[in-house]
Every structure is written in structure tokens, then in C-alpha cells.
Design an enzyme around this catalytic site. Structure first.
Site, PDB file in Angstrom:
ATOM      1  CE  LYS A   1      -4.187   1.758   0.465  1.00  0.00           C
ATOM      2  NZ  LYS A   1      -5.113   1.797  -0.667  1.00  0.00           N
TER       3      LYS A   1
ATOM      4  CG  ASP B   1      -6.627  -0.569  -2.491  1.00  0.00           C
ATOM      5  OD1 ASP B   1      -5.451  -0.852  -2.793  1.00  0.00           O
ATOM      6  OD2 ASP B   1      -7.087   0.579  -2.613  1.00  0.00           O
TER       7      ASP B   1
ATOM      8  CG  ASP C   1      -4.060 -13.236   8.704  1.00  0.00           C
ATOM      9  OD1 ASP C   1      -4.495 -14.335   8.354  1.00  0.00           O
ATOM     10  OD2 ASP C   1      -4.201 -12.773   9.851  1.00  0.00           O
TER      11      ASP C   1
ATOM     12  CG  ASP D   1      -8.021 -16.859   5.683  1.00  0.00           C
ATOM     13  OD1 ASP D   1      -7.111 -17.708   5.530  1.00  0.00           O
ATOM     14  OD2 ASP D   1      -8.580 -16.663   6.774  1.00  0.00           O
TER      15      ASP D   1
END
Ligand code: NAD
Length: 355
Positions: free
Chosen positions: A190, A222, A246, A250
Site C-alpha cells: 500500500k 486493495d 493473512d 484466506d
């Protein structure tokens, strides 16, 4: 002879690890290599037998091995113990003791399981086979934490801190993995707002310059979260910091739709690694011979590939898993209409038969 430290753990851990060992033994016979297994304790079973979730002997045995194969730990029986005495403390402890800074999570959609993918067919028409390389020991999870109250206002902070060294080694790991795959790395950060991300980008570019044979790109986190559902086929290896990894790993895992199929590896600076399925100990189905052993079997193939340099055997096992699925066999968790549901043992035998 390679030495493997085996930690079966709790719940379905022993069942799925036994399956993986049967498959490894078949591959060893076929591809002419030898593995020496050292069985050790961690998690709930270690608490019951030794009083602690991670006995010293387990850490020593792991350090004396070429790799660790782990089932899963945890269960209701130990849920009321204090945090540092719980089975999961064993997991954090062993990762720390072994200096495992790189978490490798492949998300591959096996063609026979295409219906498990929640995305539209047109989105995944070019397949889904990517790896997320997540930094595991730095960033906001390990930076300084503070909660303060001033003038009646309570505030909390977690310092997201990275050194050039930490960034360089994880990005190098990603390039190394990409060199054994489709030769493409996307660095995710980012950098438009975070200072730690700007350093990440600077160091990642330096690593990329050293590997002109690998295609390198950068993406804001994002946008990456969006691209994973919009066009996941564009990715080969994604490398990112702890917190972003993390979340993204997922998200990527969900794209394959089946927890019972997802392997993982955690590596240190040598070729040493700890290999475990992404799922937990699934106490609800333990001992029933219905657990899907594929995630652990595929974790064992990662071990062959990354720690033992036995890619040919790893390829053969992966192909065997895919062939059994293509023949219409499924464990209960991935069952669909028209398929034949089999138990853990039968699934293991079928995969063995295809190697
Ligand atoms: P879980 O992954 O164990 O189970 C979630 C659901 O998926 C359950 O319904 C389970 O039956 C099913 N499932 C999981 N693996 C499966 C498999 N191989 N085949 C078929 N079905 C499968 O997660 P949970 O229920 O949240 O956690 C159970 C225990 O595992 C807890 O004690 C938790 O702390 C622990 N846990 C351990 C690890 C680890 O050891 N790395 C990871 C996650 C959870």
C-alpha cells in the site's frame, strides 16, 4: 536419507498424517528415495502426556530434521486453559523456535472440483493456480503495541514495522518459488499511503533487478483483493507482508472452495520447512474415517518440492490426487452429485494406486 519430524497432533491430525505418510512411502518406493520419520508430540496430546503444548524434545527433534510434517492441533478439551498453555501456543512456539518467516499458501483449483469455486465459470476459464508468499514474523502483528488513555480518550496502536533485511529475504523467497513455477511475481503493498510499504517497494524492486528472468509487477493491496475475484488467473506468485497476506491468503483459499484440499508451508532461510494443512483439527469428525486427507498429502508434496528437492515425486503425487478426483471419487466435505463418496482410508488407497 532425509529426516522428517512428524507431529500428528490432535483431532483428525493423526488420520490425515498417517495418510500422507502412506503416500510418501509409496512415492519413495517408486522414485527411489528414503525417508526416516521421527514421531514427536505437540498440542493437546502433548499437554496430556507432558504438561506443555510444545515439549523441548519436539523442538530439538524438529531442529535435527530436514523438515516437519504437522497435522493440526487443538480441541474443546483444552479450550479453557490460559493462552500460553493452549495447544495453539505450541504452533506459535515452534514457528518462532524454527525461525519460519515465510508462509507459502498455494490456492489451486483442481479442474474436477470446479463446481466448488464460488466464482463464475467465465472468470476462471483460464484456471486458478497461484501461491501467496506471506511474511510471517514482522509487520503490525509483531510491532510495538500500545493502549493509552489521555484526556478521557482511549486509543490503541500497532506499529507496522519492517526492515530492509526482512523485506529482501521474503521477496527473494517469492522469486525462488516463482522460478519453479510460471516465473511471475506480483509484490503487493500500500505504497500510496504507508511508509513501510514504500520501503517494501524499494527493496522489492532491487530484488527484481537481480532476477531479470522473472516477470515482476506491483499492485496495491486493495486492488489485489479485487483482482483475486475479478481475474485470479493473472497471478502466479503474490508476495506481501504479514497482515495483508493473512487476509489475501484466506480470500484466495475461498476461491478453491474446499478447506480439505489446501496445503501450506512455512520456511526459514535454509531449505528447512514446516508443512501442514490449512484446516484445523476438526474435532467434529475425528476418528470417523471421513476426513479429507488431500490437504495434508499436498502439504507433503510441498515438503518434497521445497525441502527435499524431489519435484518429480511431488508432481506424481499431485497428478495422482487430480486423477482420483477426475475419476469421480470424493471425501464427504467435497462431495457433489454423481460422485462416489469415500472415506479417508479409501481415498488414500486410491491416490496410492495412481502413483
Ligand atoms: P477446522 O478447520 O478444524 O474445521 C472447520 C470445519 O471444516 C469443520 O466442520 C470440519 O469438520 C471441517 N474440516 C476441516 N478439515 C477437514 C478435512 N480435512 N476434511 C473434512 N472436513 C474438514 O476449524 P475449527 O473447527 O475452527 O477448529 C477446530 C480446532 O482446530 C480448534 O481447536 C482450533 O483452534 C484448531 N485449529 C488448529 C489449526 C492448526 O493446527 N494449524 C488451524 C485452525 C484451527
Amino acid at each position: 536419507m532425509s529426516k522428517i519430524c512428524v507431529i500428528k497432533g490432535d483431532g483428525i491430525g493423526p488420520e490425515v498424517v498417517d495418510s500422507a505418510i502412506e503416500i510418501l512411502n509409496k512415492a519413495a518406493e517408486k522414485f527411489n528415495f528414503k525417508l526416516d520419520y521421527n514421531y514427536t508430540l505437540m498440542g493437546g496430546i502433548a499437554i496430556d502426556e507432558t504438561g506443555v503444548p510444545l515439549p523441548k524434545e519436539t523442538v530439538n527433534a524438529a531442529k535435527a530434521s530436514d523438515a516437519v510434517l504437522l497435522g493440526a492441533v487443538g480441541g474443546a478439551k483444552w479450550d479453557n486453559l490460559p493462552g500460553d498453555k493452549r495447544p495453539e501456543a505450541g504452533l506459535l512456539g515452534i514457528r518462532k523456535a524454527l525461525g519460519l518467516y515465510a508462509n507459502i499458501r498455494p490456492a489451486k483449483l483442481f479442474t474436477p472440483l470446479i463446481n466448488a469455486c464460488p466464482l463464475r465459470r467465465r472468470v476462471i476459464k483460464n484456471g486458478l493456480d497461484l501461491v501467496i508468499v506471506r511474511e510471517l514474523t514482522g509487520g503490525a502483528y509483531f510491532g510495538k503495541k500500545r493502549t493509552v488513555t489521555k484526556d478521557g480518550v482511549k486509543s490503541a496502536s500497532d506499529l507496522m514495522i519492517y526492515s530492509d533485511f526482512e523485506i529482501g529475504r521474503i521477496v527473494e523467497t517469492a522469486f525462488e518459488i516463482a522460478s519453479k513455477r510460471k516465473k511471475s511475481v506480483c509484490s503487493v503493498e500500500k505504497a500510496n499511503v504507508l511508509e513501510s510499504s514504500r520501503l517494501w517497494r524499494e527493496i522489492a524492486r532491487k530484488v527484481a533487478d537481480r532476477h531479470p528472468e522473472i516477470q515482476y509487477s506491483e499492485m496495491l493491496v486493495d486492488n489485489c483483493a479485487m483482482q483475486l475475484v475479478r481475474n485470479p488467473s493473472q497471478f502466479d506468485v503474490i508476495v506481501t507482508e504479514n497482515l495483508f497476506g493473512d487476509i489475501l491468503s484466506d480470500e484466495a483459499a475461498m476461491l478453491t472452495g474446499s478447506l480439505g484440499m489446501l496445503p501450506s508451508a512455512s520456511l526459514n532461510e535454509t531449505s528447512f520447512g514446516l508443512y501442514e494443512p490449512v484446516h484445523g483439527s476438526a474435532p467434529d469428525i475425528a476418528g470417523k474415517n471421513i476426513a479429507n486427507p488431500c490437504a495434508t498429502i499436498l502439504s507433503a508434496t510441498m515438503m518434497l518440492r521445497y525441502s527435499l528437492g524431489l519435484s518429480e515425486a511431488a508432481d506424481a503425487i499431485e497428478a495422482a490426487v487430480e486423477a482420483v478426483l477426475a475419476d469421480g471419487y470424493r471425501t464427504r466435505d467435497i462431495a457433489e452429485e454423481g460422485c462416489r463418496v469415500v472415506g479417508t482410508d479409501e481415498m488414500t488407497e486410491l491416490i496410492k494406486g495412481k502413483i
